[in-house]
Write an enzyme that holds these catalytic residues in place. Structure first.
Site, short mmCIF file in Angstrom:
data_model
loop_
_atom_site.label_atom_id
_atom_site.label_comp_id
_atom_site.label_asym_id
_atom_site.label_seq_id
_atom_site.Cartn_x
_atom_site.Cartn_y
_atom_site.Cartn_z
N CYS A 1 0.86 -1.17 0.00
CA CYS A 1 0.00 0.00 0.00
C CYS A 1 0.90 1.22 0.00
O CYS A 1 2.04 1.16 -0.46
CB CYS A 1 -0.94 -0.02 1.21
SG CYS A 1 -0.10 -0.03 2.80
N ALA A 2 0.43 2.35 0.51
CA ALA A 2 1.21 3.58 0.44
C ALA A 2 2.49 3.53 1.27
O ALA A 2 3.50 4.15 0.90
CB ALA A 2 0.35 4.76 0.91
#
Length: 469
Positions: free
Chosen positions: A27-28
């Protein structure tokens, strides 16, 4: 400086080798790894890797915090080393099999609403910019007053700020069908039916300018502009119904019969049963939320500001997306965001104190970038990499969040959107609130920083002398 390929190899080795890895995604900020055997993971070895800022199990995945940007590069190296890659969404479907019923339900709830958030973030920013340019002080710079703004320009701004909420049921039904295994396009059409122009507009009915259609003399039927729960429940039932119908329909008729029956049955249920019941429930939830946020003496700000980051580390914070969406749809503002921002900023303040106070070069290199990440609204590196590791800084961050939340509540701060906080979140307070917004964030950061510096951290807390190098 260790290169990304070496870091990837060290991570793979520390979690039991390639044979122990089912798949990897990211993810980020985090590398998300599905493993076969938790017992083969050497937690201490993982956390000792130079670029790793923390690691933990959540949502059935082993999540290694690497930070924005870095995670993308290391993920690429992990894949090059032979680990099977997958998307975050595909991995979530595997992870959903783990955990108890409540955890799985919350995870599914998050999977539905997270993809919608970018549209609502953009809408909130549009609201903030409109509030900025409509201020008399700003207009005066250009020799204008609010009366000089043309109707066409106002209409243009309404398109930007209102569209996502008008068609929110369509977005929710689309995403719900997607998560629960139905055809997203059928969910989208079902959601659009809920806001059909043929139905009395929900806002017009609420404003007394229109009347609901009465079926059978007692069932009120209206459009569901801006509504969430009816579309969400209809999406769950509709996706399951579609799959059930498809099992009994011959393949040659599937293209015609399945969508026809699904939409016919679901729009009937949605308008006459699901809509009236869950719209009423939605109003109860909204009224309860507003009541809590209006508690006197800043009590709600203290409680939400203190407990928010505890909720975040449990992974169930996405459930509050519903409340924020409801607040924005009903009032065009979101007081919850201002309070949550303080809890995020405070964890950054605590990590900053650790980074500046420690003599450990490694801990400085971990804490200071984590602080910046928190000030950009992402607290995982600061929480898992620094504050929770030594525990007291995390507690001081919670206290700082409560103090900042108290002032946010007392000042009545209300954001024009959701999902962005601290520095990026300033864009939600351009409608005359920016100075107070900056003040409450500074208070939260300063409180957490001072408490951590004085009582929350010393190098005596480091686990061994190696961390002082």
């Amino acid at each position: 400086m260790v290169d990304n390929r070496q870091t990837a190899a060290e991570i793979i080795n520390a979690i039991g080798g390639q044979d122990n890895i089912i798949s990897a995604a990211h993810c980020a900020t985090r590398l998300r790894i599905m493993v076969k055997d938790k017992e083969k993971i050497d937690q201490q070895q993982v956390e000792s890797i130079e670029k790793v800022k923390g690691a933990f199990f959540n949502s059935g995945q082993y999540q290694v915090i690497l930070g924005t940007g870095t995670v993308n590069k290391i993920y690429e190296e992990v894949i090059k080393l032979g680990v099977g890659g997958t998307t975050k969404g595909e991995q979530a479907k595997e992870a959903v099999k783990s955990g108890n019923t409540f955890q799985r339900a919350v995870r599914s709830f998050g999977d539905v609403f997270v993809p919608i958030i970018p549209a609502l973030v953009a809408t909130g920013l549009f609201m903030g910019f409109r509030g900025l340019i409509m201020q008399e002080e700003i207009l005066a710079i250009f020799g204008m007053t609010p009366n000089d703004i043309s109707e066409n320009f106002l209409l243009f701004t309404q398109v930007l700020t209102d569209t996502a909420f008008i068609f929110l049921p369509a977005l929710v039904a689309w995403s719900t069908f997607r998560v629960f295994g139905g055809s997203p396009i059928i969910g989208l059409v079902l959601g659009l039916m809920l806001v059909s122009p043929a139905l009395p507009n929900a806002w017009a009915v609420a404003g007394g300018n229109a009347e609901p259609i009465q079926f059978l003399g007692f069932i009120p039927v209206v459009g569901y502009q801006g509504s969430v729960l009816p579309a969400f429940i209809a999406g769950i039932i509709g996706a399951k119904l579609e799959k059930r119908i498809r099992k009994f329909v011959p393949d040659v008729l599937d293209l015609i019969v399945t969508p026809f029956l699904t939409l016919l049955i679901m729009i009937t249920l949605a308008l006459f049963v699901i809509g009236p019941i869950f719209h009423s429930l939605e109003e109860i939830i909204l009224n309860a939320t507003v009541a809590v946020l209006k508690w006197p003496f800043g009590i709600s700000g203290i409680l939400i500001g203190f407990f928010n980051q505890i909720i975040v580390i449990t992974g169930v914070h996405h459930i509050f997306n519903l409340l924020e969406i409801q607040l924005l749809e009903k009032f065009g503002s979101n007081p919850y965001n201002a309070i949550v921002t303080c809890s995020v900023a405070a964890q950054g303040g605590a990590a900053l104190a650790v980074g500046l106070k420690t003599k450990s070069a490694k801990l400085k290199a971990l804490a200071l970038p984590s602080t910046l990440s928190a000030f950009l609204g992402i607290t995982e590196p600061a929480i898992f990499g620094v504050n929770l590791r030594y525990f007291k800084p995390f507690i001081m961050g919670l206290i700082g969040g409560g103090i900042g939340g108290f002032f946010a509540s007392i000042f009545g701060l209300k954001g024009t959107g959701m999902a962005i906080t601290v520095i990026p979140g300033a864009l939600l307070y351009l409608n005359g609130q920016i100075l107070l917004y900056l003040l409450v964030n500074i208070i939260a950061i300063a409180a957490a920083f001072i408490l951590t510096w004085m009582f929350g951290f010393s190098d005596k807390m480091l686990k061994d002398k190696e961390e002082l190098r």
